[in-house]
Design a protein around this motif. Structure first.
Motif, PDB file in Angstrom:
ATOM      1  N   GLU A   9       1.173  -5.237  -5.132  1.00 62.03           N
ATOM      2  CA  GLU A   9       0.852  -6.262  -4.139  1.00 62.03           C
ATOM      3  C   GLU A   9       0.398  -7.552  -4.829  1.00 62.03           C
ATOM      4  O   GLU A   9       0.855  -8.647  -4.478  1.00 62.03           O
ATOM      5  N   ARG A  10      -0.469  -7.440  -5.820  1.00 57.83           N
ATOM      6  CA  ARG A  10      -0.946  -8.625  -6.551  1.00 57.83           C
ATOM      7  C   ARG A  10       0.194  -9.423  -7.156  1.00 57.83           C
ATOM      8  O   ARG A  10       0.260 -10.636  -6.996  1.00 57.83           O
ATOM      9  N   VAL A  11       1.063  -8.727  -7.881  1.00 56.41           N
ATOM     10  CA  VAL A  11       2.120  -9.474  -8.567  1.00 56.41           C
ATOM     11  C   VAL A  11       3.135 -10.046  -7.582  1.00 56.41           C
ATOM     12  O   VAL A  11       3.656 -11.141  -7.799  1.00 56.41           O
ATOM     13  N   GLU A  12       3.395  -9.346  -6.493  1.00 57.48           N
ATOM     14  CA  GLU A  12       4.316  -9.887  -5.480  1.00 57.48           C
ATOM     15  C   GLU A  12       3.721 -11.129  -4.819  1.00 57.48           C
ATOM     16  O   GLU A  12       4.403 -12.126  -4.626  1.00 57.48           O
ATOM     17  N   TRP A  13       2.447 -11.059  -4.462  1.00 55.05           N
ATOM     18  CA  TRP A  13       1.806 -12.210  -3.838  1.00 55.05           C
ATOM     19  C   TRP A  13       1.698 -13.373  -4.814  1.00 55.05           C
ATOM     20  O   TRP A  13       1.832 -14.532  -4.434  1.00 55.05           O
ATOM     21  N   ALA A  14       1.447 -13.063  -6.088  1.00 59.11           N
ATOM     22  CA  ALA A  14       1.314 -14.123  -7.095  1.00 59.11           C
ATOM     23  C   ALA A  14       2.623 -14.902  -7.272  1.00 59.11           C
ATOM     24  O   ALA A  14       2.604 -16.073  -7.633  1.00 59.11           O
ATOM     25  N   LYS A  15       3.743 -14.264  -6.987  1.00 53.38           N
ATOM     26  CA  LYS A  15       5.039 -14.932  -7.118  1.00 53.38           C
ATOM     27  C   LYS A  15       5.241 -15.998  -6.050  1.00 53.38           C
ATOM     28  O   LYS A  15       6.028 -16.915  -6.237  1.00 53.38           O
ATOM     29  N   THR A  71     -12.490  -6.156  -2.735  1.00 57.10           N
ATOM     30  CA  THR A  71     -11.592  -7.268  -2.464  1.00 57.10           C
ATOM     31  C   THR A  71     -11.568  -8.136  -3.709  1.00 57.10           C
ATOM     32  O   THR A  71     -12.609  -8.349  -4.340  1.00 57.10           O
ATOM     33  N   ALA A  72     -10.382  -8.581  -4.086  1.00 61.24           N
ATOM     34  CA  ALA A  72     -10.243  -9.366  -5.309  1.00 61.24           C
ATOM     35  C   ALA A  72      -9.650 -10.724  -4.996  1.00 61.24           C
ATOM     36  O   ALA A  72      -8.702 -10.841  -4.214  1.00 61.24           O
ATOM     37  N   TYR A  73     -10.234 -11.740  -5.629  1.00 58.25           N
ATOM     38  CA  TYR A  73      -9.668 -13.086  -5.588  1.00 58.25           C
ATOM     39  C   TYR A  73      -8.759 -13.214  -6.807  1.00 58.25           C
ATOM     40  O   TYR A  73      -9.154 -12.845  -7.921  1.00 58.25           O
ATOM     41  N   CYS A 105      -7.439 -11.921 -11.816  1.00 53.96           N
ATOM     42  CA  CYS A 105      -8.178 -11.453 -10.649  1.00 53.96           C
ATOM     43  C   CYS A 105      -9.613 -11.048 -11.008  1.00 53.96           C
ATOM     44  O   CYS A 105      -9.865 -10.556 -12.106  1.00 53.96           O
ATOM     45  N   GLY A 106     -10.490 -11.262 -10.047  1.00 50.38           N
ATOM     46  CA  GLY A 106     -11.881 -10.807 -10.150  1.00 50.38           C
ATOM     47  C   GLY A 106     -12.292 -10.300  -8.777  1.00 50.38           C
ATOM     48  O   GLY A 106     -12.109 -10.997  -7.783  1.00 50.38           O
ATOM     49  N   PHE A 166      -5.057 -16.044  -3.737  1.00 51.38           N
ATOM     50  CA  PHE A 166      -5.135 -15.158  -2.571  1.00 51.38           C
ATOM     51  C   PHE A 166      -6.245 -14.143  -2.777  1.00 51.38           C
ATOM     52  O   PHE A 166      -6.747 -13.968  -3.886  1.00 51.38           O
ATOM     53  N   TRP A 167      -6.615 -13.434  -1.708  1.00 52.59           N
ATOM     54  CA  TRP A 167      -7.530 -12.296  -1.727  1.00 52.59           C
ATOM     55  C   TRP A 167      -6.735 -11.050  -1.382  1.00 52.59           C
ATOM     56  O   TRP A 167      -5.833 -11.097  -0.538  1.00 52.59           O
TER      57      TRP A 167
END
Length: 155
Positions: free
Chosen positions: A109-115, A138-140, A150-151, A120-121
């Motif tokens: 999900e992170r890498v797809e959203w980052a594209k 939850t990560a920003y 991300c953190g 994002f959170w």
């Protein structure tokens, strides 16, 4: 004659606060702190290069990128971990298919959203390094070139 020594409360508190992030009167990290740490990490990587940036994030003694239950993780957009603030064994590994306890593929999900998004959170469950329990998190995240930084905070 009996001698006693009483340490003033302010001195005890000061000593505990000076001990660093292992003890904090502030409790768990906040969303604002997570966002600020990610921005600091992105800026550090941009200013110092990937090698030095990832090494700083991996260094658990670096208070700049480790505060209580807050730390950074960096993944390439193919899902390979390049830095991880609490688990150096993940660095270099393909983790795109990792799932949380509910089966959510949170790295994917992170890498797809980052594209498609600059920042994002995202929500998932993960082991809290302080409580040692799996907890909602939850990560920003912010995209940086071919990575996502991300953190996260525990809810």
């Amino acid at each position: 004659m009996k001698t006693t020594f009483a340490m003033p409360a302010a001195l005890v508190l000061g000593a505990l606060l000076a001990a660093g992030p292992a003890w904090s009167a502030e409790g768990a990290a906040t969303a604002k702190e997570a966002e600020a740490m990610v921005k600091k990490g992105v800026a550090f990587i941009k200013a110092n290069g990937k090698d030095k940036g990832y090494a700083a994030i991996n260094d658990k003694s670096n208070a700049q990128f480790h505060d209580r239950d807050l730390y950074l993780a960096v993944h390439q957009l193919d899902g390979r971990a390049v830095a991880h603030g609490t688990n150096e064994k993940m660095v270099g590994k393909m983790v795109i298919d990792l799932k949380d306890t509910d089966g959510k593929e949170y790295i994917k999900e992170r890498v797809e959203w980052a594209k498609t998004k600059g920042s994002f959170w995202t929500d998932y469950k993960f082991l809290n390094p302080v409580s040692k329990k799996v907890e909602p998190k939850t990560a920003y995240c912010e995209r940086l070139d071919d990575t996502v930084v991300c953190g996260g905070i525990y809810k």
